[in-house]
Design a protein around this motif. Structure first.
Motif, mmCIF file in Angstrom:
data_model
loop_
_atom_site.group_PDB
_atom_site.id
_atom_site.type_symbol
_atom_site.label_atom_id
_atom_site.label_comp_id
_atom_site.label_asym_id
_atom_site.label_seq_id
_atom_site.Cartn_x
_atom_site.Cartn_y
_atom_site.Cartn_z
ATOM 1 N N GLU A 35 47.854 46.331 -7.983
ATOM 2 C CA GLU A 35 49.088 47.103 -8.125
ATOM 3 C C GLU A 35 49.501 47.309 -9.578
ATOM 4 O O GLU A 35 50.470 47.984 -9.860
ATOM 5 N N ARG A 61 47.877 45.349 -3.663
ATOM 6 C CA ARG A 61 48.331 46.315 -2.671
ATOM 7 C C ARG A 61 47.397 46.297 -1.477
ATOM 8 O O ARG A 61 46.177 46.350 -1.614
ATOM 9 N N LYS A 63 46.110 48.003 2.244
ATOM 10 C CA LYS A 63 45.792 49.350 2.707
ATOM 11 C C LYS A 63 47.027 50.072 3.224
ATOM 12 O O LYS A 63 47.175 51.281 3.044
ATOM 13 N N ASP A 64 47.957 49.323 3.831
ATOM 14 C CA ASP A 64 49.173 49.945 4.368
ATOM 15 C C ASP A 64 50.228 50.232 3.295
ATOM 16 O O ASP A 64 51.317 50.709 3.579
ATOM 17 N N GLY A 65 49.910 49.904 2.032
ATOM 18 C CA GLY A 65 50.822 50.195 0.930
ATOM 19 C C GLY A 65 51.738 49.053 0.535
ATOM 20 O O GLY A 65 52.396 49.115 -0.501
ATOM 21 N N THR A 66 51.801 48.000 1.350
ATOM 22 C CA THR A 66 52.645 46.864 0.984
ATOM 23 C C THR A 66 51.998 46.089 -0.156
ATOM 24 O O THR A 66 50.773 46.099 -0.325
ATOM 25 N N THR A 67 52.827 45.443 -0.936
ATOM 26 C CA THR A 67 52.311 44.662 -2.068
ATOM 27 C C THR A 67 52.540 43.178 -1.826
ATOM 28 O O THR A 67 53.393 42.800 -1.023
#
Length: 195
Positions: A35, A61, A63-67
């Protein structure tokens, strides 16, 4: 790969950690899972190339965009001629640690609120009886500001006739002979001690 900063091998744990299958990550740029901004990532990669090794905490990060926070240890791999050919990284998801730290902060804040606003006087002292902290009500009861009270010991604020019995009770707790002691004693206020 040092040449183009791509992932040339990842294990199942790394792929799962990020929500990918291994095949989805191979050949992809580091920035897919890291990220960091391009500049920050560039600084880290330069540091590895210069020193050969780096340890740090960096956001990643999924794959679903969460960090999520990670701890990295990255080492530079060189060929027989000493040329950099790849980097090997060990990545640990430290989300649980971060959550534990956040929970501890919340717990500490709750304790502080209860301690500061308690309807009873409370002091925290070390094993020698030196006062480390005192809540506002105890300060008001004894007529000291907190900083003044922290310069005292329980011996200096306890009525002389009550000090030895108090000390014996505290010793029983410190030695493990008793899990807790409940007792009453008299304190001297600042007005009494200066008279």
């Amino acid at each position: 790969s040092v040449a183009d900063n791509t992932l040339i091998a990842v294990n199942d744990a790394y792929a799962r950690m990020h929500g990918y299958a291994v095949e989805e990550l191979l050949g992809r740029h580091y920035s897919l899972t890291c990220e960091l901004s391009a500049d920050a990532l560039g600084d880290v990669l330069r540091g590895i190339n210069e020193t050969g090794h780096v340890v740090g905490e960096y956001p990643h990060r999924r794959k679903d965009g969460t960090t999520f926070p990670t701890l990295h240890e990255i080492s530079l791999v060189r060929d027989a001629q000493g040329r950099p050919v790849s980097r090997v990284g060990f990545v640990i998801d430290v989300s649980a640690r971060e959550e534990a730290v956040a929970a501890l902060r919340q717990s500490e804040a709750r304790f502080r609120a209860v301690y500061r606003n308690a309807p009873i006087g409370i002091a925290i002292a070390d094993v020698a009886g030196r006062i480390q902290e005192a809540n506002p009500l105890l300060c008001a009861m004894l007529g000291y500001r907190e900083e003044e009270l922290k310069a005292q010991t329980f011996r200096t604020v306890t009525h002389p006739d009550d000090y030895d019995p108090e000390r014996l009770r505290v010793q029983r707790v410190l030695s493990g002979e008793s899990p807790a002691e409940l007792f009453e004693n008299r304190f001297g206020t600042q007005a009494n001690s200066s008279a």
